[in-house]
Design an enzyme around this catalytic site. Sequence first.
Site, PDB file in Angstrom:
ATOM      1  N   CYS A 142       0.807  -1.228   0.000  1.00  0.00           N
ATOM      2  CA  CYS A 142       0.000   0.000   0.000  1.00  0.00           C
ATOM      3  C   CYS A 142       0.838   1.276   0.000  1.00  0.00           C
ATOM      4  O   CYS A 142       0.334   2.347  -0.336  1.00  0.00           O
ATOM      5  CB  CYS A 142      -0.921   0.015   1.212  1.00  0.00           C
ATOM      6  SG  CYS A 142      -2.129  -1.309   1.178  1.00  0.00           S
ATOM      7  N   ALA A 143       2.102   1.196   0.381  1.00  0.00           N
ATOM      8  CA  ALA A 143       2.953   2.390   0.364  1.00  0.00           C
ATOM      9  C   ALA A 143       3.539   2.646  -1.028  1.00  0.00           C
ATOM     10  O   ALA A 143       4.206   3.662  -1.256  1.00  0.00           O
ATOM     11  CB  ALA A 143       4.080   2.254   1.382  1.00  0.00           C
TER      12      ALA A 143
END
Length: 350
Positions: A142-143
């Site tokens: 997700c980063a």
Amino acid sequence: MRYTPRLVSVATAVPEHVLLQSDVAKAASTIFSKRYSAFDRVSPVFTTAGIHKRHAVRPLEWFFESHGWPERTAAYLEGALKLFVQAATKALDGAGLQARDVDTIVTVSSTGIATPSLEARACGIMGFRGDVHRVPVFGLGCAGGVTGLSIAAKLAKAQPGSVVLFVAVELCTLAFRLDELTKANIVATALFGDGAGACILRAGEGGIAEIDASGEHIWPDTLDIMGWNVDPEGFGVIFARSIPPFAEAHMGSAVMGILDRAGLHRQDIDRFICHPGGKKVVTALERALALDQGSLDHERSVLSEYGNMSAPTALFVLEQVIGAGLPNRSVLAALGPGFTASCVALRRVT
Ligand SMILES: CC(C)(COP(=O)(O)OP(=O)(O)OC[C@H]1O[C@@H](n2cnc3c(N)ncnc32)[C@H](O)[C@@H]1OP(=O)(O)O)[C@@H](O)C(=O)NCCC(=O)NCCSC(=O)CC(=O)O
């Protein structure tokens, strides 16, 4: 002459199949209610998640049957390549450039395995030059939208005037598991979707915003918060229920540390543009960053319309914020496996 890297364009793309949350809830009930005794306890998450619909590379019926690595990988290669080309083409159009103008391609994707990687597969379709520099990146989760943008900006800065294409593609729905009778799997089924985001960066004149700083913070001993379990069926999501409280307790100091190292102050920042990991994560981020509750409005809107698409989600929010008028100073922020916080600082070009 020294140039700061600039964001020249941002674009997004989603696959054709629309999964309404109400239909997914019914499908999940059909699949899990008789086999998993805790299903009724968890099933309200389909209504409380703040998600109206998501997009997927396969229709809802596909998820009623189990699929192993070969089928999931075939779906990934076909769907991810299509989304890569759509998002990259839109980003190039937005920058008034063509594929042959691209010098470097950074591709972020952690939801499937492709070797040769996606940008190599897109080469013949899009017409990138034979000397294009390829940087495929796996594992950021997700980063990845934020860290990928930071990597792309650093590569643009290293060669002023060169054109860097950054593409983040994630097909989270392909990790759906019929065999995982766990609350985490049910919550994931209510949360994740597929999508792609792309940006053009160049150190030079024009563009939307300067990328003048970026940074990360990794917490030791947090490997079990997010990631993949890999088994004979495919990927299985690891995401701890502690993510919202963790974000609330730790994201503020991590972001302030990153800003401090970049020589920025909290009061300089007009808008945090955050990866909306889930409804409780958005609320936690507002608390952690001392923002008014409800102020992360574009984050909630993206979550509602697309779900959590992992890496590209932050680029969807960025696109919406730019559409509404990018403030002078903003910081793109996300959390991802590591467990890691990642930030990119933007200064609007006037
Ligand atoms: C989905 C929700 C809106 C549901 O909220 P509700 O208040 O309705 O329900 P709830 O939180 O009490 O959860 C319902 C039941 O599911 C359980 N539950 C919730 N999340 C779970 C998880 N990750 N793993 C296992 N169980 C989980 C709860 O303990 C509870 O069971 P019981 O009552 O039996 O205890 C919220 O939980 C939410 O937003 N969670 C955050 C999702 C998330 O972590 N996203 C980040 C993905 S990673 C990412 O994207 C990076 C990042 O941003 O960090």
